[in-house]
Enzyme design. Structure first.
Site, PDB file in Angstrom:
ATOM      1  CG  ASP A  13      -0.590  -4.431  11.179  1.00  0.00           C
ATOM      2  OD1 ASP A  13      -0.498  -4.768   9.979  1.00  0.00           O
ATOM      3  OD2 ASP A  13      -1.110  -3.361  11.536  1.00  0.00           O
ATOM      4  CD1 TRP A  35      -0.400  -1.573   3.065  1.00  0.00           C
ATOM      5  CD2 TRP A  35      -0.096   0.597   3.514  1.00  0.00           C
ATOM      6  NE1 TRP A  35       0.084  -1.471   4.354  1.00  0.00           N
ATOM      7  CE2 TRP A  35       0.275  -0.158   4.659  1.00  0.00           C
ATOM      8  CE3 TRP A  35       0.011   1.994   3.572  1.00  0.00           C
ATOM      9  CZ2 TRP A  35       0.733   0.445   5.838  1.00  0.00           C
ATOM     10  CZ3 TRP A  35       0.473   2.580   4.738  1.00  0.00           C
ATOM     11  CH2 TRP A  35       0.834   1.819   5.857  1.00  0.00           C
TER      12      TRP A  35
HETATM   13 CA    CA Z   1      -1.269  -3.793   8.135  1.00  0.00          CA
END
Ligand code: CA
Length: 555
Positions: A300, A240
């Site tokens: 994460d 992203w």
């Molecule tokens: Ca993430």
């Protein structure tokens, strides 16, 4: 001169003029050395966010003043990096693209994007856009509902628009495209939704997709044996943010994000290529090498902010490196020709690993990580936000320091049972937010040595930590902004604040500098929001929303 030769001469001249007017591959390549324009995300393919401009410097920055402000008429967080080309500035929001006169701030054109209403409850981590790319007279951007589009840079007229993914699966597009070797490259968000990440290559003329590189390996592909069964299909590895490009090696470096679900026991194995950097050929999408920062990551720790390309001495040897301050708290230095790990040292407090083994390139497991995987409730450093979050750092070749806003935050971590539902978060952890330390700053502007991870100096943020990017200049300055809206210049050598100005909202964007007619300007977007606002920090209620573009110069 024969008429034929005359004609050929005219044609050569015309193509030269075309080259000067429309930005060619060569212009993009020289972006970091041509301070009149800002043509690339990162202010140069090397992503150093360093400008040779020094009209504004440590001795006179106190005289800097706003020249103009432009309202984006948009209440969301503003994370777009402006592009400046040939006397036009381009800025994006989640639903508009605007072209401005960079000297006066006057709007030249504005192009609105229609988005389906249900996209707003899908887009994971903010309703935003991080900027455009420019190439051969066209402006390229992506949309929250996962489309890529091209516009005429002079008029804003849409030339093509193509769908990259289905936003109803939780896939969104937010980052600035990268133009490398004549190919428009884009990534995808949505790693929290049980999606499968990829990088795409597009034909800039037509919008035809040239290739797709999937960032989770299927069973029949190299690395496919690092995923049990068909788990790679919901395996995450989103892409992203924007990659970087080394034109001499013809390699694009793209960072990948977390595995899906976050619970690593649901996907036992390294899970290539989550939390990695992949080096790919822009013409074909062919994978040349990869390095995985966090194998089988539970935390994460997206590696999407890919870092900077620096030519530097490492242990006495000249190296072309990729330097990345990873969200997992380690500062990595890799040889960018082949992916060899050269250095990896913590730059913030870390307890998920004891160290990184330089021989194997793998983390040395800590007791805290062992207890997490056994199901215990453990306080983990750094938090889900990382040692630093998504915003890029900058490099100053004179100080040999990397400047980034770093975080001093942990989080409580405990596994739970993951359950997949289309379009919903697919985590498999008992998510309870983050822990702010009681008697310590929550974040710093840090001036770090990439080779050791150590800070030469740190400037503590007094309240909320900053999630803004940084800009370095040959004027000995670092520019950055506060969550509460102060835009500031800091001495690159010692961290002393030299100037600040209160903008109209919070700053989470990326400052740039450029010159026109011999005058240096600095531009930044103001507009609070982003991932920090999602955490519900009540101090943010004191910061008004509202996006605007601010440009400054010496009085
Ligand atoms: Ca993430």
């Amino acid at each position: 001169m024969s008429s034929k030769r005359y004609l050929l001469g005219c044609m050569a001249l015309l193509s030269l003029m075309g080259g000067a007017q429309a930005q060619s591959a060569d212009d993009l390549r020289k972006d970091n050395a041509s301070p009149g324009n800002v043509l690339t995300y990162g202010m140069g393919y090397n992503n150093q966010r360093y400008s040779p401009l020094k009209q504004i410097n440590a001795s006179n920055v106190s005289k800097m003043q706003p020249v103009w402000a432009y309202s984006l008429n948009n209440p969301q967080g503003q994370e777009s990096q402006p592009i400046v080309h040939d006397g036009i500035m381009y800025v994006t929001t989640h639903n508009t693209t605007v072209a401005l006169n960079p000297i006066t701030g006057k709007q030249l054109w504005k192009n609105e994007i229609e988005l389906p209403q249900d996209v707003f409850k899908m887009a994971c981590c903010g309703i935003l856009n991080r900027g455009a790319a420019i190439f051969e007279g066209k402006l390229f951007r992506v949309t929250l509902d996962a489309h890529v589009m091209a516009m005429d840079a002079k008029t804003g007229k849409q030339l093509w628009k193509v769908k990259a993914a289905d936003y109803q699966n939780g896939q969104a597009m937010t980052s600035a495209p990268l133009i490398a070797n004549g190919v428009v490259m884009t990534g995808i968000a949505g790693g929290e939704y049980g999606t499968r990440g990829f990088v795409d290559g597009w034909d800039p003329a037509t919008g035809k997709r040239l290739w797709r590189f999937h960032t989770t390996a299927a069973p029949n592909e190299k690395g496919g044996d690092t995923w049990p069964g068909d788990t790679h299909e919901k395996g995450g590895a989103p892409t992203w943010l924007t990659g970087t490009y080394d034109p001499e090696l013809d390699l694009v470096y793209w960072g990948t994000g977390n595995g899906g679900p976050w619970n690593p026991n649901a996907r036992k194995g390294d899970n290539l290529y989550i939390c990695s950097v992949v080096a790919i050929r822009p013409k074909t999408g062919e994978l040349v090498w990869h390095y995985q920062f966090s194998p089988n990551d539970p935390y994460d720790y997206d590696a999407t902010e890919v870092g900077m390309l620096i030519d530097m001495k490492v242990d006495g040897k000249d190296r072309k490196v990729l330097a990345q301050a990873n969200r997992n708290g380690f500062f990595y230095v890799l040889d960018r020709a082949n992916g060899e790990l050269l250095k990896a040292n913590p730059y913030v407090k870390v307890n998920w690993a004891d160290s990184i083994d330089l021989k194997t390139g793998r983390p040395v497991q800590s007791d805290a990580d062992r207890r997490v995987r056994a199901g215990e409730d453990v306080e983990i450093f750094p938090s889900v936000l990382g040692g630093k979050n998504w915003t890029p750092m900058s490099w100053n070749p004179e100080t040999q320091l990397a400047y980034a806003n770093t975080l001093n935050i942990s989080w409580p971590y405990q596994l739970s049972k993951p359950e997949y539902k289309k379009g919903e978060w697919y985590l498999g952890i008992n998510f309870r937010g983050v822990n702010m330390p009681k008697n310590e700053p929550h974040g710093y502007l840090s001036a770090m040595d990439p080779l050791t991870g150590k800070s030469k100096w740190q400037m503590a943020w007094p309240g909320q930590p900053s999630m803004a990017g940084t800009l370095s200049t040959a004027g000995g300055l670092v520019f950055t902004g506060a969550a509460t809206g102060e835009f500031m210049a800091v001495d690159a050598n010692n961290g002393k604040k030299l100037w600040e100005f209160q903008t109209s909202s919070g700053i989470i964007g990326l400052p740039v500098t450029w010159e026109q007619n011999g005058k240096q300007y600095v531009t930044v977007l103001s507009g609070a929001g982003g991932v920090w606002a999602l955490l519900g920090d009540e101090r943010m209620s004191q910061v008004p929303a509202g996006g605007s573009v601010w440009t400054f110069a010496l009085n």
